[in-house]
Design a protein around this motif. Sequence first.
Motif, mmCIF file in Angstrom:
data_model
loop_
_atom_site.group_PDB
_atom_site.id
_atom_site.type_symbol
_atom_site.label_atom_id
_atom_site.label_comp_id
_atom_site.label_asym_id
_atom_site.label_seq_id
_atom_site.Cartn_x
_atom_site.Cartn_y
_atom_site.Cartn_z
ATOM 1 N N LEU A 1 0.816 -1.209 0.000
ATOM 2 C CA LEU A 1 0.000 0.000 0.000
ATOM 3 C C LEU A 1 0.855 1.267 0.000
ATOM 4 O O LEU A 1 0.322 2.367 -0.101
ATOM 5 C CB LEU A 1 -0.940 0.010 1.209
ATOM 6 C CG LEU A 1 -1.873 -1.191 1.339
ATOM 7 C CD1 LEU A 1 -2.736 -1.059 2.598
ATOM 8 C CD2 LEU A 1 -2.754 -1.335 0.101
ATOM 9 N N GLY A 2 2.168 1.105 0.148
ATOM 10 C CA GLY A 2 3.078 2.244 0.023
ATOM 11 C C GLY A 2 3.202 3.153 1.228
ATOM 12 O O GLY A 2 3.304 4.382 1.055
ATOM 13 N N PRO A 3 3.218 2.621 2.454
ATOM 14 C CA PRO A 3 3.407 3.516 3.602
ATOM 15 C C PRO A 3 4.801 4.126 3.585
ATOM 16 O O PRO A 3 5.775 3.475 3.162
ATOM 17 C CB PRO A 3 3.241 2.578 4.809
ATOM 18 C CG PRO A 3 3.656 1.229 4.297
ATOM 19 C CD PRO A 3 3.173 1.203 2.871
ATOM 20 N N ASP A 4 4.922 5.376 4.020
ATOM 21 C CA ASP A 4 6.244 5.964 4.124
ATOM 22 C C ASP A 4 6.973 5.337 5.317
ATOM 23 O O ASP A 4 6.402 4.558 6.074
ATOM 24 C CB ASP A 4 6.170 7.488 4.229
ATOM 25 C CG ASP A 4 5.343 7.968 5.418
ATOM 26 O OD1 ASP A 4 5.313 7.287 6.464
ATOM 27 O OD2 ASP A 4 4.705 9.030 5.304
ATOM 28 N N ASP A 5 8.251 5.672 5.470
ATOM 29 C CA ASP A 5 9.062 5.021 6.498
ATOM 30 C C ASP A 5 8.498 5.247 7.894
ATOM 31 O O ASP A 5 8.487 4.344 8.736
ATOM 32 C CB ASP A 5 10.505 5.530 6.429
ATOM 33 C CG ASP A 5 11.237 5.056 5.182
ATOM 34 O OD1 ASP A 5 10.756 4.089 4.550
ATOM 35 O OD2 ASP A 5 12.282 5.651 4.848
ATOM 36 N N GLU A 6 8.014 6.461 8.138
ATOM 37 C CA GLU A 6 7.488 6.784 9.460
ATOM 38 C C GLU A 6 6.234 5.973 9.758
ATOM 39 O O GLU A 6 6.078 5.421 10.852
ATOM 40 C CB GLU A 6 7.180 8.280 9.564
ATOM 41 C CG GLU A 6 6.753 8.724 10.959
ATOM 42 C CD GLU A 6 6.482 10.207 11.042
ATOM 43 O OE1 GLU A 6 6.201 10.689 12.159
ATOM 44 O OE2 GLU A 6 6.533 10.894 10.002
ATOM 45 N N LEU A 7 5.346 5.867 8.781
ATOM 46 C CA LEU A 7 4.121 5.098 8.984
ATOM 47 C C LEU A 7 4.436 3.611 9.104
ATOM 48 O O LEU A 7 3.826 2.902 9.908
ATOM 49 C CB LEU A 7 3.147 5.340 7.836
ATOM 50 C CG LEU A 7 1.805 4.603 7.936
ATOM 51 C CD1 LEU A 7 1.081 4.959 9.233
ATOM 52 C CD2 LEU A 7 0.929 4.917 6.723
ATOM 53 N N HIS A 8 5.382 3.136 8.316
ATOM 54 C CA HIS A 8 5.767 1.727 8.399
ATOM 55 C C HIS A 8 6.262 1.397 9.807
ATOM 56 O O HIS A 8 5.874 0.366 10.394
ATOM 57 C CB HIS A 8 6.860 1.418 7.376
ATOM 58 C CG HIS A 8 7.252 -0.024 7.327
ATOM 59 N ND1 HIS A 8 8.199 -0.559 8.167
ATOM 60 C CD2 HIS A 8 6.817 -1.058 6.565
ATOM 61 C CE1 HIS A 8 8.339 -1.847 7.925
ATOM 62 N NE2 HIS A 8 7.508 -2.167 6.955
#
Length: 239
Positions: free
Chosen positions: A157-164
């Motif tokens: 789904l393409g989360p950015d590093d912070e969200l991951h």
Amino acid sequence: MNVMSVLNQVMKQAQGGQSRSGGMDINRMMDSLGSQLKGGQGSGSGIDVKSLLGGGALGMMLGSKRGRKMGGKALKYGALAGVGVLAWKAYQNYQSSNQGTSQPALAQQGQPLEQLQGQAQEQRGLEILQAMIMAARADGHIDANERALLTQEIEKLGPDDELHAWIQQQFDAPLDAKALARNADSPQASREIYIVSAVMIDEQNPMERAWLDQLASALNLDTGMARELEQQIQVATKA
């Protein structure tokens, strides 16, 4: 964090398709739910539950990885597409039935997820996503292999590093209904947290039902309000 980008895609999985823009098609969703919320019927007025696949990250989070039958649960998934609208409708119905009960002023209720903008929407999205992850963990059956598979689906789904990193923290965090409830920034947020959790759980599983009951208590939702929220799920996904 790009939480709404990820959450929008999960919502689209609930609807069984993707929009060309990859985002939440608010106008189409509102039109789809509108007549149901008014008690109406008619062609094109409901969510096409036959198209709900329960695949991808949504299917993983909602337990299809553990071999549950998709049938009846797939009917519930569609409620995710209009979580804010459904939670608000539940509040209106509850208020109408409890005229003598003291309730926070309308301005203090908070806005539905679909009406929020910018940082306010991102914050609400985090609350919703956290509730979904906790509900998915409520039966205690996400082992290391399942977590790895779920992580792979979420990464698609393409989360950015912070969200991951934040999502991984949610898998490790204690299941704490009170901590989840403290993150709710308004009564409307509390209702949305509960309604997505109710979509996620299997009512026949004692551990998951117990989690939902604990959450209702932590969110200060009385029995009538909780029942109305669950009823809205049934209304929204009625074939």
